[in-house]
Design an enzyme around this catalytic site. Structure first.
Site, PDB file in Angstrom:
ATOM      1  N   GLU A 169     -33.422  12.836  12.774  1.00 13.86           N
ATOM      2  CA  GLU A 169     -34.298  13.373  11.638  1.00 13.86           C
ATOM      3  C   GLU A 169     -35.767  13.532  12.023  1.00 13.86           C
ATOM      4  O   GLU A 169     -36.594  14.397  11.509  1.00 13.86           O
ATOM      5  CB  GLU A 169     -34.177  12.407  10.426  1.00 13.86           C
ATOM      6  CG  GLU A 169     -35.031  12.470   9.234  1.00 13.86           C
ATOM      7  CD  GLU A 169     -35.061  13.729   8.510  1.00 13.86           C
ATOM      8  OE1 GLU A 169     -34.103  14.632   8.906  1.00 13.86           O
ATOM      9  OE2 GLU A 169     -35.973  14.123   7.552  1.00 13.86           O
TER      10      GLU A 169
ATOM     11  N   TRP B 249     -36.246  36.100   0.852  1.00 18.14           N
ATOM     12  CA  TRP B 249     -36.147  35.363   1.876  1.00 18.14           C
ATOM     13  C   TRP B 249     -35.019  36.204   2.783  1.00 18.14           C
ATOM     14  O   TRP B 249     -33.808  36.455   2.320  1.00 18.14           O
ATOM     15  CB  TRP B 249     -35.490  34.116   1.881  1.00 18.14           C
ATOM     16  CG  TRP B 249     -35.328  33.148   3.121  1.00 18.14           C
ATOM     17  CD1 TRP B 249     -36.337  32.742   3.835  1.00 18.14           C
ATOM     18  CD2 TRP B 249     -34.049  32.849   3.939  1.00 18.14           C
ATOM     19  NE1 TRP B 249     -35.865  32.213   5.066  1.00 18.14           N
ATOM     20  CE2 TRP B 249     -34.605  31.980   4.962  1.00 18.14           C
ATOM     21  CE3 TRP B 249     -32.803  32.952   3.473  1.00 18.14           C
ATOM     22  CZ2 TRP B 249     -33.720  31.466   5.827  1.00 18.14           C
ATOM     23  CZ3 TRP B 249     -31.820  32.466   4.518  1.00 18.14           C
ATOM     24  CH2 TRP B 249     -32.348  31.671   5.680  1.00 18.14           C
TER      25      TRP B 249
ATOM     26  N   LYS C 159     -37.943  16.979  11.429  1.00 16.96           N
ATOM     27  CA  LYS C 159     -39.085  17.108  10.844  1.00 16.96           C
ATOM     28  C   LYS C 159     -40.175  17.670  11.536  1.00 16.96           C
ATOM     29  O   LYS C 159     -40.789  18.651  11.158  1.00 16.96           O
ATOM     30  CB  LYS C 159     -39.545  15.495  10.403  1.00 16.96           C
ATOM     31  CG  LYS C 159     -38.946  15.345   9.331  1.00 16.96           C
ATOM     32  CD  LYS C 159     -39.385  15.653   7.797  1.00 16.96           C
ATOM     33  CE  LYS C 159     -38.323  16.236   7.036  1.00 16.96           C
ATOM     34  NZ  LYS C 159     -36.849  16.672   7.265  1.00 16.96           N
TER      35      LYS C 159
ATOM     36  N   ASN D 113     -30.209  37.796  -4.845  1.00 17.23           N
ATOM     37  CA  ASN D 113     -29.959  36.464  -4.018  1.00 17.23           C
ATOM     38  C   ASN D 113     -28.515  36.313  -3.335  1.00 17.23           C
ATOM     39  O   ASN D 113     -27.811  36.425  -4.259  1.00 17.23           O
ATOM     40  CB  ASN D 113     -30.591  35.426  -4.731  1.00 17.23           C
ATOM     41  CG  ASN D 113     -30.206  33.940  -3.921  1.00 17.23           C
ATOM     42  OD1 ASN D 113     -30.516  33.993  -2.540  1.00 17.23           O
ATOM     43  ND2 ASN D 113     -30.392  32.822  -4.236  1.00 17.23           N
TER      44      ASN D 113
ATOM     45  N   ARG E 233     -38.779  27.614  -2.552  1.00 21.64           N
ATOM     46  CA  ARG E 233     -37.581  28.039  -1.873  1.00 21.64           C
ATOM     47  C   ARG E 233     -37.790  28.859  -0.648  1.00 21.64           C
ATOM     48  O   ARG E 233     -36.786  29.139   0.106  1.00 21.64           O
ATOM     49  CB  ARG E 233     -36.986  29.095  -3.067  1.00 21.64           C
ATOM     50  CG  ARG E 233     -36.408  28.323  -4.229  1.00 21.64           C
ATOM     51  CD  ARG E 233     -36.250  29.368  -5.528  1.00 21.64           C
ATOM     52  NE  ARG E 233     -34.707  29.928  -5.228  1.00 21.64           N
ATOM     53  CZ  ARG E 233     -33.888  29.446  -5.980  1.00 21.64           C
ATOM     54  NH1 ARG E 233     -34.049  28.290  -6.523  1.00 21.64           N
ATOM     55  NH2 ARG E 233     -32.588  29.767  -5.738  1.00 21.64           N
TER      56      ARG E 233
HETATM   57  C1  AGP Z   1     -34.416  19.332   5.874  1.00 17.33           C
HETATM   58  O1  AGP Z   1     -35.950  19.046   5.945  1.00 17.33           O
HETATM   59  C2  AGP Z   1     -34.378  20.830   5.769  1.00 17.33           C
HETATM   60  N1  AGP Z   1     -35.095  21.246   4.627  1.00 17.33           N
HETATM   61  C3  AGP Z   1     -32.824  21.241   5.776  1.00 17.33           C
HETATM   62  O2  AGP Z   1     -32.452  20.760   6.922  1.00 17.33           O
HETATM   63  C4  AGP Z   1     -31.946  20.721   4.638  1.00 17.33           C
HETATM   64  O3  AGP Z   1     -31.751  19.265   4.798  1.00 17.33           O
HETATM   65  C5  AGP Z   1     -30.629  21.385   4.695  1.00 17.33           C
HETATM   66  O4  AGP Z   1     -30.943  22.949   4.533  1.00 17.33           O
HETATM   67  C6  AGP Z   1     -29.920  20.758   3.664  1.00 17.33           C
HETATM   68  O5  AGP Z   1     -30.202  20.801   2.478  1.00 17.33           O
HETATM   69  P1  AGP Z   1     -29.572  20.473   0.899  1.00 17.33           P
HETATM   70  O6  AGP Z   1     -29.782  18.949   1.245  1.00 17.33           O
HETATM   71  O7  AGP Z   1     -29.836  21.039  -0.083  1.00 17.33           O
HETATM   72  O8  AGP Z   1     -28.106  20.502   1.248  1.00 17.33           O
END
Ligand code: AGP
Length: 608
Positions: free
Chosen positions: A479, A74, A483, A98, A27
């Protein structure tokens, strides 16, 4: 996103708390800690950085106590230091949290005026002192928690332990998810079923506003009005083994390689390739009445929505509105009658996407959640749920969740187009056949990984990288840039190829690699080719991702090419996601970054 674990056990819990926290490492976090209850005292150990730092301390002198709580933090308020690490504690109460308490400054001021001295910069500490003061005022733990929860505004998932009550834990949930695990004479609290998987597969989920009182063999649930309620116990399919890396060095790498399998499995749920039928989950509304589609998501899931926009328009002939959730939720959206809103989320817990879905529901829209987590809050609150079946995705950078979102959306589009009689059975079967080819074509692409890895050095020293494409390849360009940014920390931008000449082309020189995503069978290929020429004449370093025909057409002006199998343009986004994932992965390896848990990122952003 923080991780929470709690255990009321029959034996010392310290090492098992660590084991649960390890399941939640995916996470994303920057500090961690545990607290156990022993001889009416709270034994607390915390550490900055990786969980291994906490492990060293705990294993050196495991604290006694059969009841305890643990946390991976976090940081939202306060630096990622040991002082700000959870659990926060007085000598009577320990708490992990959290979420974000939006009124914590007012509460902090009130408590300070009453003489409370704060040890940390966190918002969490105000909850601790509210409960502590109630306890010292003679309230029971249950009363102290119930009264304190009423003072809080914002989002929270809490686990609370009490020095004088060694066989009691209290948990609460508003916004951020929380699960209760049932063991044999033991009870557990976890942020999700993955965290509980080392202990049990029997879990119940708190609903928004719930709080729960755990003893060694019972859980009593209360709703926001403090009425006792029942929450069903489910058996989850998650096991600790499911989140292992196998022979892969990183979860992300393993999950890239799982795509052919999970794409096939996800398609298999909806598609009957022999009859050409597509079976969607049942929905409490008639899809034939739909006159407009709204697509809302964040991050990579938003790029899946962007691909789907092209599909919905061209195949179902429906108008599509698309937006990122953090904007959509605060706009004065005008919801058209007979419109369907689709919310896409791997975790099903992303705060902005969940809030956006609630805006649409309040406006009377039909809402579908496309999620990879069927037990998530979005799955719970949507009118209908479509599960993407990617399996657990541990790497923070989304890969198999993205492509299973795409294939799920593709199946939905074909089914909707058929229901609306916008495509014939023959056309549907032809497109289904194209989809059926994807898993084997993906395997071919993965066989080319070594070549892709050899291209990575062209990017690894760059300070800026551009990605470009047209149509659905534009979404893949966005995308690809995300990445690269999120795992290698190199600045990258994705552009519609036709947009480059409207400003971004000023960035082009021999130091700026340009990744071009251009399947040759796309009607847009010729247009993209002229954009590539524009870049080449300005000395741009072009890395072209295309098929043999595309290479023949413009390979000679490129610095490098990644050859892709020829494939129907409808399914090209599914296939072209793989080279941009692998490219980013190998650049990150060269950069030596933490591929699975990139700095500052969380797997699911459950805070705004
Ligand atoms: C994508 O690689 C990231 N980890 C991030 O953009 C992610 O797609 C975004 O936070 C949405 O998360 P979700 O699909 O769990 O809603």
């Amino acid at each position: 996103m923080c991780g929470i674990i709690g255990i009321i056990g029959k034996e010392p819990v310290a090492l098992r708390l660590l084991k649960g926290l390890k399941q939640l490492e995916y996470r994303g976090y920057d500090s961690s800690g545990i607290a156990t209850i022993y001889n009416n005292t709270i034994l607390r150990l915390r550490a900055e950085g990786k969980l291994s730092n906490l492990e060293k301390i705990v294993q050196a002198t495991p604290p006694s106590g059969n009841t305890g709580i643990g946390h991976t933090r976090w940081a939202t308020h306060g630096l990622p230091t040991e002082t700000n690490a959870h659990p926060h504690a007085t000598d009577k109460v320990a708490i992990v949290h959290n979420g974000i308490i939006e009124n914590f400054q007012d509460l902090k001021k009130e408590l300070q005026q009453q003489g409370v001295v704060f040890a940390s910069q966190t918002d969490t500490e105000v909850i601790l002192h509210l409960i502590d003061k109630q306890l010292r005022g003679g309230k029971s733990p249950e009363e102290a928690v119930a009264d304190s929860l009423n003072r809080l505004e914002g989002a929270f998932a809490l686990a609370i332990a009490f020095a004088d009550y060694p066989s009691l834990l209290i948990a609460a949930r508003k916004g951020s998810p929380l699960a209760i695990g049932y063991g044999n004479g033991e009870m557990y609290i976890g942020s999700d079923a993955i965290g509980l998987s080392p202990y049990t597969t029997k879990v119940a989920y708190l609903e928004d506003g719930d709080w729960v009182v755990l003893t060694t063999d019972s859980a009593k649930f209360f709703n926001a009005r403090n009425e006792e309620v029942v929450r069903p116990i489910k058996t989850t399919t998650l096991t600790g083994a499911a989140v292992g890396k196998g022979e892969f060095r990183h979860f992300m790498h393993k999950e890239i390689y799982e795509q052919p399998t999970v794409i096939g499995e996800t398609m298999g749920v909806f598609c009957n390739f022999s009859t050409g039928d597509i079976q969607l989950p049942s929905m409490p509304f008639d899809l034939r009445t739909i006159e407009k589609i709204t697509l809302v998501a964040c991050g990579t899931s938003y790029y899946a929505a962007l691909v789907a926009r092209y599909w919905f328009e061209s195949i179902t002939r429906l108008p599509v509105h698309i937006d990122i959730a953090s904007e959509y939720r605060y706009r004065d959206v005008v919801v058209a009658p007979n419109s369907l809103a689709i919310f896409i989320s791997q975790s099903g817990e992303t705060a902005d996407t969940l809030a956006a879905m609630r805006v649409s529901k309040a406006a009377g829209q039909h809402c579908i959640a496309i999620v990879n987590s069927p037990e998530s809050t979005m799955a719970h609150e949507a009118d209908a749920v479509i599960h993407t079946r990617a399996g657990i995705e541990v790497g923070v950078a989304s890969t198999k969740a993205f492509t299973t979102q795409l294939v799920t959306l593709a199946c939905f589009v074909l089914a909707l187009a058929s229901i609306r009689e916008k495509i014939t059975a023959e056309e549907r079967i032809r497109l289904l056949h194209a989809l059926s080819e994807v898993p084997s074509r993906m395997v071919e692409v993965l066989h080319n990984e070594e070549h892709i890895a050899q291209i990575a050095p062209l990017l690894s020293e760059a300070h800026d990288v551009l990605y470009m494409g047209r149509g659905t390849s534009y979404a893949i360009a966005l995308e690809g840039a995300l990445k690269l940014k999120e795992i290698s920390y190199i600045h990258a931008e994705g552009y519609a190829a036709g947009e480059l000449k409207h400003g971004p082309i000023a960035l082009i020189d021999e130091h700026v690699p340009v990744i071009v995503i251009a399947p040759s069978d796309s009607l847009l290929f010729e247009k993209t080719a002229s954009n590539v020429q524009e870049v080449a004449t300005r000395g741009g370093k072009i890395i072209l991702i295309t098929d043999a025909k595309g290479i023949a057409a413009m390979g000679e002006i490129t610095t490098a090419v990644i050859e892709m199998p020829a494939i129907h343009p409808f399914v090209a986004p599914l296939l072209y996601a793989l080279p941009i994932q692998l490219l980013a992965y190998h650049v990150a390896i060269l950069k030596g970054t933490d591929v699975d848990q990139p700095r500052n990122l969380a797997k699911s952003v459950t805070v705004e």
